[in-house]
Design an enzyme around this catalytic site. Structure first.
Site, PDB file in Angstrom:
ATOM      1  N   ASP A 157       0.874  -1.165   0.000  1.00 59.92           N
ATOM      2  CA  ASP A 157       0.000   0.000   0.000  1.00 59.92           C
ATOM      3  C   ASP A 157       0.922   1.229   0.000  1.00 59.92           C
ATOM      4  O   ASP A 157       2.109   1.106   0.339  1.00 59.92           O
ATOM      5  CB  ASP A 157      -0.858  -0.061   1.268  1.00 59.92           C
ATOM      6  CG  ASP A 157      -1.654   1.187   1.494  1.00 59.92           C
ATOM      7  OD1 ASP A 157      -2.355   1.618   0.579  1.00 59.92           O
ATOM      8  OD2 ASP A 157      -1.573   1.741   2.613  1.00 59.92           O
ATOM      9  N   LEU A 158       0.415   2.396  -0.359  1.00 62.77           N
ATOM     10  CA  LEU A 158       1.281   3.589  -0.406  1.00 62.77           C
ATOM     11  C   LEU A 158       1.159   4.418   0.874  1.00 62.77           C
ATOM     12  O   LEU A 158       2.071   4.444   1.706  1.00 62.77           O
ATOM     13  CB  LEU A 158       0.920   4.431  -1.641  1.00 62.77           C
ATOM     14  CG  LEU A 158       1.711   5.718  -1.816  1.00 62.77           C
ATOM     15  CD1 LEU A 158       3.193   5.445  -2.011  1.00 62.77           C
ATOM     16  CD2 LEU A 158       1.163   6.517  -3.010  1.00 62.77           C
ATOM     17  N   ASP A 159       0.004   5.067   1.016  1.00 63.01           N
ATOM     18  CA  ASP A 159      -0.174   5.966   2.163  1.00 63.01           C
ATOM     19  C   ASP A 159      -0.187   5.172   3.470  1.00 63.01           C
ATOM     20  O   ASP A 159      -1.024   4.296   3.651  1.00 63.01           O
ATOM     21  CB  ASP A 159      -1.491   6.738   1.992  1.00 63.01           C
ATOM     22  CG  ASP A 159      -1.851   7.540   3.221  1.00 63.01           C
ATOM     23  OD1 ASP A 159      -0.934   7.958   3.945  1.00 63.01           O
ATOM     24  OD2 ASP A 159      -3.051   7.742   3.467  1.00 63.01           O
ATOM     25  N   GLY A 163      -7.175   4.675   3.460  1.00 59.97           N
ATOM     26  CA  GLY A 163      -7.278   3.520   2.558  1.00 59.97           C
ATOM     27  C   GLY A 163      -8.484   3.546   1.637  1.00 59.97           C
ATOM     28  O   GLY A 163      -8.540   2.788   0.690  1.00 59.97           O
ATOM     29  N   ILE A 164      -9.444   4.401   1.907  1.00 56.72           N
ATOM     30  CA  ILE A 164     -10.654   4.414   1.068  1.00 56.72           C
ATOM     31  C   ILE A 164     -10.547   5.503  -0.014  1.00 56.72           C
ATOM     32  O   ILE A 164      -9.688   6.372   0.066  1.00 56.72           O
ATOM     33  CB  ILE A 164     -11.942   4.576   1.914  1.00 56.72           C
ATOM     34  CG1 ILE A 164     -11.955   5.912   2.653  1.00 56.72           C
ATOM     35  CG2 ILE A 164     -12.096   3.422   2.899  1.00 56.72           C
ATOM     36  CD1 ILE A 164     -13.288   6.253   3.279  1.00 56.72           C
ATOM     37  N   ARG A 176     -11.283   8.706  -2.697  1.00 62.88           N
ATOM     38  CA  ARG A 176     -11.494  10.146  -2.471  1.00 62.88           C
ATOM     39  C   ARG A 176     -12.977  10.455  -2.265  1.00 62.88           C
ATOM     40  O   ARG A 176     -13.345  11.179  -1.338  1.00 62.88           O
ATOM     41  CB  ARG A 176     -10.947  10.914  -3.677  1.00 62.88           C
ATOM     42  CG  ARG A 176     -10.746  12.392  -3.415  1.00 62.88           C
ATOM     43  CD  ARG A 176     -10.202  13.072  -4.657  1.00 62.88           C
ATOM     44  NE  ARG A 176      -8.983  12.451  -5.155  1.00 62.88           N
ATOM     45  CZ  ARG A 176      -8.463  12.683  -6.356  1.00 62.88           C
ATOM     46  NH1 ARG A 176      -9.043  13.526  -7.183  1.00 62.88           N
ATOM     47  NH2 ARG A 176      -7.356  12.087  -6.734  1.00 62.88           N
ATOM     48  N   SER A 198      -5.015   5.566  -4.133  1.00 57.75           N
ATOM     49  CA  SER A 198      -4.776   6.940  -4.570  1.00 57.75           C
ATOM     50  C   SER A 198      -4.664   7.073  -6.078  1.00 57.75           C
ATOM     51  O   SER A 198      -3.999   6.281  -6.741  1.00 57.75           O
ATOM     52  CB  SER A 198      -3.493   7.476  -3.930  1.00 57.75           C
ATOM     53  OG  SER A 198      -3.239   8.774  -4.420  1.00 57.75           O
ATOM     54  N   ASN A 249      -3.173   9.594  -7.169  1.00 55.73           N
ATOM     55  CA  ASN A 249      -1.930  10.361  -7.262  1.00 55.73           C
ATOM     56  C   ASN A 249      -0.697   9.496  -7.014  1.00 55.73           C
ATOM     57  O   ASN A 249       0.397  10.025  -6.807  1.00 55.73           O
ATOM     58  CB  ASN A 249      -1.953  11.496  -6.237  1.00 55.73           C
ATOM     59  CG  ASN A 249      -3.107  12.452  -6.467  1.00 55.73           C
ATOM     60  OD1 ASN A 249      -3.228  13.046  -7.538  1.00 55.73           O
ATOM     61  ND2 ASN A 249      -3.985  12.598  -5.483  1.00 55.73           N
TER      62      ASN A 249
HETATM   63  P1  B16 Z   1      -6.356  10.310  -3.707  1.00 54.49           P
HETATM   64  P2  B16 Z   1      -3.591   4.233   0.097  1.00 54.49           P
HETATM   65  C1  B16 Z   1      -5.380   6.206   0.051  1.00 54.49           C
HETATM   66  O1  B16 Z   1      -4.074   5.755  -0.167  1.00 54.49           O
HETATM   67  C2  B16 Z   1      -5.449   7.058   1.304  1.00 54.49           C
HETATM   68  O2  B16 Z   1      -5.131   6.284   2.457  1.00 54.49           O
HETATM   69  C3  B16 Z   1      -6.849   7.599   1.443  1.00 54.49           C
HETATM   70  O3  B16 Z   1      -6.920   8.414   2.602  1.00 54.49           O
HETATM   71  C4  B16 Z   1      -7.198   8.414   0.191  1.00 54.49           C
HETATM   72  O4  B16 Z   1      -8.525   8.896   0.248  1.00 54.49           O
HETATM   73  C5  B16 Z   1      -7.045   7.513  -1.029  1.00 54.49           C
HETATM   74  O5  B16 Z   1      -5.722   7.002  -1.082  1.00 54.49           O
HETATM   75  C6  B16 Z   1      -7.328   8.256  -2.331  1.00 54.49           C
HETATM   76  O6  B16 Z   1      -6.305   9.189  -2.567  1.00 54.49           O
HETATM   77  O7  B16 Z   1      -7.291  11.372  -3.254  1.00 54.49           O
HETATM   78  O8  B16 Z   1      -4.919  10.741  -3.808  1.00 54.49           O
HETATM   79  O9  B16 Z   1      -6.822   9.629  -4.979  1.00 54.49           O
HETATM   80  O10 B16 Z   1      -3.522   4.069   1.582  1.00 54.49           O
HETATM   81  O11 B16 Z   1      -4.579   3.287  -0.578  1.00 54.49           O
HETATM   82  O12 B16 Z   1      -2.233   4.240  -0.572  1.00 54.49           O
HETATM   83 MG    MG Z   2      -2.794   3.156   3.389  1.00 56.43          MG
END
Ligand code: B16
Ligand code: MG
Length: 218
Positions: free
Chosen positions: A10-12, A47-48, A50, A117, A119
Site C-alpha cells: 500500500d502507499l499511504d 485507505g478508502i 477520495r 490513490s 496520485n
Molecule cells: P487520492 P492508500 C489512500 O491511499 C489514502 O489512504 C486515502 O486516505 C485516500 O482517500 C485515497 O488514497 C485516495 O487518494 O485522493 O490521492 O486519490 O492508503 O490506498 O495508498
Molecule cells: Mg494506506
C-alpha cells in the site's frame, strides 16, 4: 516452508505518510463548509477512495450535497492536497521500507504497489522510488475501492502470481479486509488494535529484513 513470490505494498501509511496531507486538505474543506474535522476522525478516511472519504466528511458535518457539487469539492480538495505533495522530499519515505523493498527485489521477489490513490505515480516519482515497483495498481485502474479486493487482485494478476503466494502490506483496516477477501497473506503496518484482523502486525519497517520477515510470516 515459506513460498512467497510477490509483495504488494500500500502507499499511504506504508511507504509514505501522506495521511497528514490528506487530513490538512479535508480539514480545510470542512472549515470552508462551516464545520470542524478532527484528527480522531481521520482514521476513517485511511485507505478508502477520495469520493468515499468526502461522503464520510459530509456525514460528519451533517451536510447534504448534489453529486455535481461533491465532484467539484473533491477536485478542490485534491488541488490543496497536491500543493503539499509538490513539496514532499525523498526523506519522507517511511524509515526502513525502501531498504526492505530493495532486499526483497534482490532476492527475486516481485514487488507491486496497490493504492487507492489516483496520485500514486506522481507521489512515487516525487520520492524517486517509482522504479522499485514492477506494477503499480492505483485508483485510476480500478472501479471498486478497498475493502473490495480488486486493487490487490489486479496487482497479483499483473505480477503473474497467486494471491496465496503474495503478501499485502497495509496500514488501514479497509486494506487488510481487502487482502483477506482476496485470499492474500497480509501484514498490518502500524497499530495492532486497528489491524487486529491481519496475519501479523509490524509497528514499522525499522530493522525489518527479509529473513526476519519470513520467520514471522511463516
Ligand atoms: P487520492 P492508500 C489512500 O491511499 C489514502 O489512504 C486515502 O486516505 C485516500 O482517500 C485515497 O488514497 C485516495 O487518494 O485522493 O490521492 O486519490 O492508503 O490506498 O495508498
Ligand atoms: Mg494506506
Amino acid at each position: 516452508m515459506v513460498d512467497i513470490k510477490a509483495c504488494i505494498f500500500d502507499l499511504d501509511g506504508v511507504v509514505v505518510d501522506t495521511a497528514k496531507y490528506h487530513y490538512l486538505a479535508w480539514k480545510r474543506l470542512a472549515n470552508e463548509l462551516g464545520f470542524e474535522f478532527h484528527d480522531n476522525d481521520n482514521e476513517r478516511l485511511k485507505g478508502i477512495s477520495r469520493l468515499d472519504s468526502l461522503n464520510i466528511l459530509l456525514e460528519i458535518g451533517k451536510v447534504t450535497l448534489s453529486i455535481n457539487r461533491k465532484e467539484e469539492l473533491a477536485v478542490l480538495k485534491n488541488q490543496w492536497y497536491l500543493e503539499y505533495i509538490a513539496k514532499m522530499k525523498p526523506d519522507e519515505i517511511l524509515p526502513g521500507v525502501k531498504e526492505f523493498i530493495e532486499e526483497l527485489k534482490d532476492s527475486g521477489i516481485k514487488i507491486g504497489l496497490g493504492s487507492a490513490s489516483k496520485n500514486a505515480v506522481l507521489i512515487l516519482n516525487q520520492l524517486g522510488i517509482v522504479h522499485l515497483f514492477e506494477t503499480i495498481v492505483d485508483g485510476t485502474k480500478v472501479t471498486n475501492a478497498k475493502p473490495n479486493p480488486e486493487i490487490f487482485l489486479l496487482a497479483a494478476r499483473e505480477l503473474n502470481v497467486n494471491p496465496a503466494q503474495s503478501v499485502v502490506f497495509e496500514d488501514a483496516e479497509a486494506g487488510i479486509e481487502a487482502a483477506i477477501r482476496g485470499g492474500f497473506r497480509n501484514v498490518g503496518v502500524g497499530n495492532p488494535k486497528i489491524l487486529s484482523k491481519a496475519d501479523i502486525v509490524l509497528p514499522n519497517f525499522i530493522g525489518v529484513t527479509k529473513d526476519k520477515f519470513f520467520s514471522l510470516i511463516n
